[in-house]
Each structure stands twice: as structure tokens, then as C-alpha cells.
Design a protein around this motif. Structure first.
Motif, short mmCIF file in Angstrom:
data_model
loop_
_atom_site.label_atom_id
_atom_site.label_comp_id
_atom_site.label_asym_id
_atom_site.label_seq_id
_atom_site.Cartn_x
_atom_site.Cartn_y
_atom_site.Cartn_z
N SER A 31 0.83 -1.21 0.00
CA SER A 31 0.00 0.00 0.00
C SER A 31 0.86 1.26 0.00
O SER A 31 0.44 2.31 -0.47
CB SER A 31 -0.96 0.00 1.19
N SER A 34 1.60 2.32 -3.65
CA SER A 34 0.55 3.04 -4.36
C SER A 34 0.43 4.47 -3.83
O SER A 34 0.18 5.40 -4.58
CB SER A 34 -0.78 2.29 -4.28
N ASN A 37 2.90 6.56 -5.34
CA ASN A 37 2.77 6.57 -6.79
C ASN A 37 3.98 5.96 -7.48
O ASN A 37 4.48 6.49 -8.47
CB ASN A 37 2.52 8.01 -7.28
N TYR A 98 -6.21 7.68 -0.20
CA TYR A 98 -6.32 6.21 -0.16
C TYR A 98 -7.45 5.79 0.79
O TYR A 98 -8.25 4.92 0.46
CB TYR A 98 -4.98 5.64 0.31
#
Lengths: 236, 190
Positions: A31, A34, A37, A98
Motif C-alpha cells: 500500500s 501506491s 505513486n 487512499y
């Protein structure tokens, strides 16, 4: 880039460690990629190679990974550098997105499935409590972005007048209490009629959300806050 | 490893911040906050957010008067000479010259000591705890609950702590939902 970095303070990770090994040691670290990025695939590259490719500080990445993998890990102040401030704010903003766009709605969708098996009273009360909880967290994020992150953006652009750690007195204990409560209430009121797999998935989601929010608070308290302090001291 | 939640109470900022810095680094403890006076921690004790308190021994009068602290170990921070019999009233003491390692160890060990007044093993709320829960759900403050039930605010805090322990729920909003789902109050309250 093979800059020598002291890793004695950083859990069990090292800049030479392959990304594959890092993720294998703690899959929930995915996680972080992400939120930062970071482009896939990683192939066979190391942490330091990936950070160079993606333009991230190796030390900051390793601190974030260590705090994510071990919630008792606290970064040492001597390894914090004022130039990390912009990057950590970007990470925290991405974390807010998120939660808002992924974790909270995803958990709500599972809750809805479970609520179909509850009586009318439990349905309305638990749905309302979760909705209020979601709104409380979103409001907290918005307030942080408005009252803290935007001022830090100003600091990064050279306006150090207001940049100090007193900015950072946002209460996180309330969020932890509410996360704990939503987990307890759902745990104790899961309808027996619902399939076991659905009940277990619901609990996995709710505990993952609670634990991730705790890690997020730790990053704000033990990484961002001392960084602001260091930044304000260096610009004073 | 479970991390013990520590509240630090000392009006000397440098001392309090120093202890907090040491305990924040320890994997055995987590600092929930720094406070100047014992009265400031009553609500977080009631919410079950404190496992051990580190407090200036100079505040021993207030500590002894705080009933809710009966269930919480207190480590005395001794920064000046004080009578030996007062020091003995604390579960443990540290001084300005205690090493960081010893501060970590002493506070963690104090948190692990069994308390003098253990909370009931039963997970059923007592009648009195149910009365308190209903009033909490109806939005009453501790003072108002004390007045309504004709008990002291300290007793209210003790009941609230037991309620948190037994239900596993800490926030007022969560306790209200618990009360509604258990049909102790009407659903119109929320």
C-alpha cells in the motif's frame, strides 16, 4: 547510486535489499507503493535503485516502510532532514486519498452486505455509526490539509513564519477510539445468519482499516511532527 | 509486545518532556499525553486509555484523592527531597538521575504489576454501571451523572472505567450505540 546509509535504526531493512524481499517480508507494504505513486513492475531492483528511479529519498522510504512493518518503530531525529518535508506531505495527502477513495468505501460496501442479514434496528444504528465515523475521519483529514499541510507548503516555498510544531496539535486519540469502537461493535453484533466467510471478511476489513489509521497517525506524530520542528529550527 | 499506555503528569515542562522522550522510544511503552495536573487525566482514565501514570511526587495529595487512580499504577517522579513515607505510597519512583534504560524498565514493570483493586472478572454490567451507561448515552456529564445518581464524580469515573473494560467501547458515540443495540435506551437518542 550507492550512497552509504546507516541502517542500524531501521528495523531489519537495508537499501541493498531487493524490493521483492521487502514485500515478501511484509506484503501490506504494497500500500505504501501506491501512496507514493511508485510505478510497477519492480523486476529485481533494490530499495535504493527503486528510490533513485522514482525520485524518492531512500532514508524516508525506509523509515515509512519500517513504521508500517513495525508499529513500535520510531525514527531517530538525527536521520530526519528538512528537505524530506515536501515528500512526507505528499505521502500523507496520498494516504488521505487512499482512505477516502479506497479503504473507507470498500469497508462500507462490505458492511452493507452484512447489514442485509441484521434486524432493522441494528441496520440503521450500525450504518449511521459507520457513516458518522467516516465523516469524522474525512473532516479530520480536511482540517489537517487546510490548517497544517497548506502552511507547510508555504514553509517549503520560503515562508517560515508560521512553521512550527504547535501546528500539530490535532487529536488522533479520538480517531483511534472510534476505530476501536466500530471494530468492537461490528464484532459483537455480526448476525449469525450471515455466511461465515462474509463475517470474517468484514472483520478483516475493519481491523485492517483500524491498524492502517494507527500507522498513519504514527507517521504524523513521530515523523512529520519532528520534521516540522527541525525545519522551523533550521529556518529560525 | 503490548505497549503500556503512559500518562505523564508534571508541571515541570522540561522534566515531563524528558520522560516522554525516553518512553516514546521504548517498544514497551506509549505516551498518551503530558499533563500539568492529575485532574486533567481523569477523563482519559475513565476512557480506559491509561495503563500507568508517571506523576510528580509533589502531587501526592491529589493522587490519593483521585479514586479512579486506585486501579492504575503510579510511578512517582522525585525531583526534590521528600519524606520517605510519601515515596513509599507510589508503586515505584524515578529521579532526575535515573538512567533512560531504568526509566523504561521501571515504568513498564509498574504497568505489569497487578492492581490493588482488580476490576470484576464478570463481563456483565452491574445495575449501577447500566444506570451510568444510560446517562452517558443521554449526554450527561460526569458531574451531572453524579448528581442524578447521588454518588461522587470519582465513583462515576470508576463505573465508566468498568463499562469501558467490560464493553470494549471507549467513545460516547460508541457507548450510545451499544446502549441502543442492547435496548437500554431508545433508538431515537441517536
Amino acid at each position: 547510486m550507492n550512497k552509504k546509509i546507516s541502517t542500524a535504526h531501521l528495523a531489519s531493512f537495508s537499501p541493498e535489499m531487493k524490493i521483492f524481499e521487502l514485500v515478501e517480508s511484509s506484503p501490506s507494504l504494497l500500500s505504501i507503493f501506491s501512496r507514493l505513486n511508485i510505478r510497477l513492475p519492480f523486476g529485481d531492483i533494490s530499495i535504493s535503485e527503486m528510490c533513485e528511479r522514482e525520485g524518492h529519498s531512500v532514508e524516508l522510504f525506509m523509515m515509512l516502510a519500517s513504521m508500517h512493518a513495525d508499529t513500535s518503530f520510531r525514527p531517530s531525529k538525527e536521520h530526519l532532514k528538512p528537505e524530506m518535508l515536501g515528500e512526507i506531505i505528499e505521502y500523507l495527502r496520498a494516504s488521505h486519498r487512499y482512505y477516502a477513495e479506497h479503504m473507507l468505501p470498500h469497508t462500507a460496501a462490505h458492511l452493507e452486505k452484512i447489514l442485509q442479514h441484521c434486524d432493522t434496528l441494528s441496520q440503521s444504528v450500525l450504518r449511521r455509526f459507520y457513516d458518522d465515523y467516516t465523516q469524522y475521519i474525512i473532516d479530520h483529514f480536511n482540517e489537517e490539509e487546510r490548517n497544517i499541510f497548506s502552511i507547510i507548503d508555504g514553509c517549503a516555498e520560503g515562508d517560515a513564519r508560521e512553521c512550527n510544531c504547535n501546528l500539530f496539535d490535532m487529536p488522533h486519540a479520538d480517531i483511534d477510539d472510534r476505530s476501536n469502537d466500530i471494530a468492537s461493535l461490528i464484532f459483537k453484533n455480526l448476525p449469525e445468519e450471515a455466511p461465515t466467510s462474509l463475517r470474517c471478511t468484514m472483520l478483516e476489513h475493519i481491523y485492517a482499516l483500524r491498524d492502517d489509521l494507527r500507522r498513519h497517525s504514527n507517521v504524523e506524530m513521530y515523523l512529520l511532527r519532528p520534521l516540522i520542528e527541525i525545519y522551523s529550527n533550521t529556518t529560525r | 509486545m503490548k505497549r503500556h499506555k503512559v500518562a505523564i503528569v508534571d508541571s515541570a515542562t522540561v522534566v515531563a518532556e524528558g520522560i516522554a522522550a525516553i518512553l516514546s522510544r521504548s517498544p514497551r511503552t506509549e505516551v498518551v499525553g503530558i499533563y500539568r495536573h492529575i485532574a486533567e487525566i481523569e477523563s482519559i482514565i475513565a476512557a480506559g486509555r491509561v495503563d500507568v501514570v508517571v506523576a510528580s511526587v509533589a502531587q501526592y495529595h491529589e493522587i490519593e484523592a483521585t479514586t479512579s487512580l486506585n486501579n492504575i499504577p503510579v510511578v512517582g517522579m522525585q525531583s526534590s527531597l521528600i519524606e520517605e513515607d510519601i515515596v513509599r505510597r507510589f508503586n515505584a519512583t524515578i529521579t532526575l538521575y535515573t538512567s533512560a534504560e531504568d526509566v523504561e524498565r521501571i515504568v513498564a514493570e509498574a504497568a505489569e504489576q497487578p492492581s490493588e483493586h482488580n476490576i470484576s472478572e464478570s463481563h456483565e454490567l452491574s445495575d449501577r454501571e447500566r444506570d451510568v451507561l444510560v446517562l452517558v448515552a443521554r449526554g450527561f456529564t460526569n458531574k451531572e451523572i453524579a448528581s442524578e445518581l447521588n454518588i461522587s464524580p470519582h465513583t462515576v469515573i470508576s463505573h465508566r472505567k468498568n463499562i469501558v473494560h467490560k464493553t470494549g467501547i471507549r467513545s460516547v458515540a460508541g457507548l450510545t450505540v451499544y446502549a441502543v443495540l442492547n435496548k437500554l435506551v431508545d433508538s431515537e437518542l441517536i
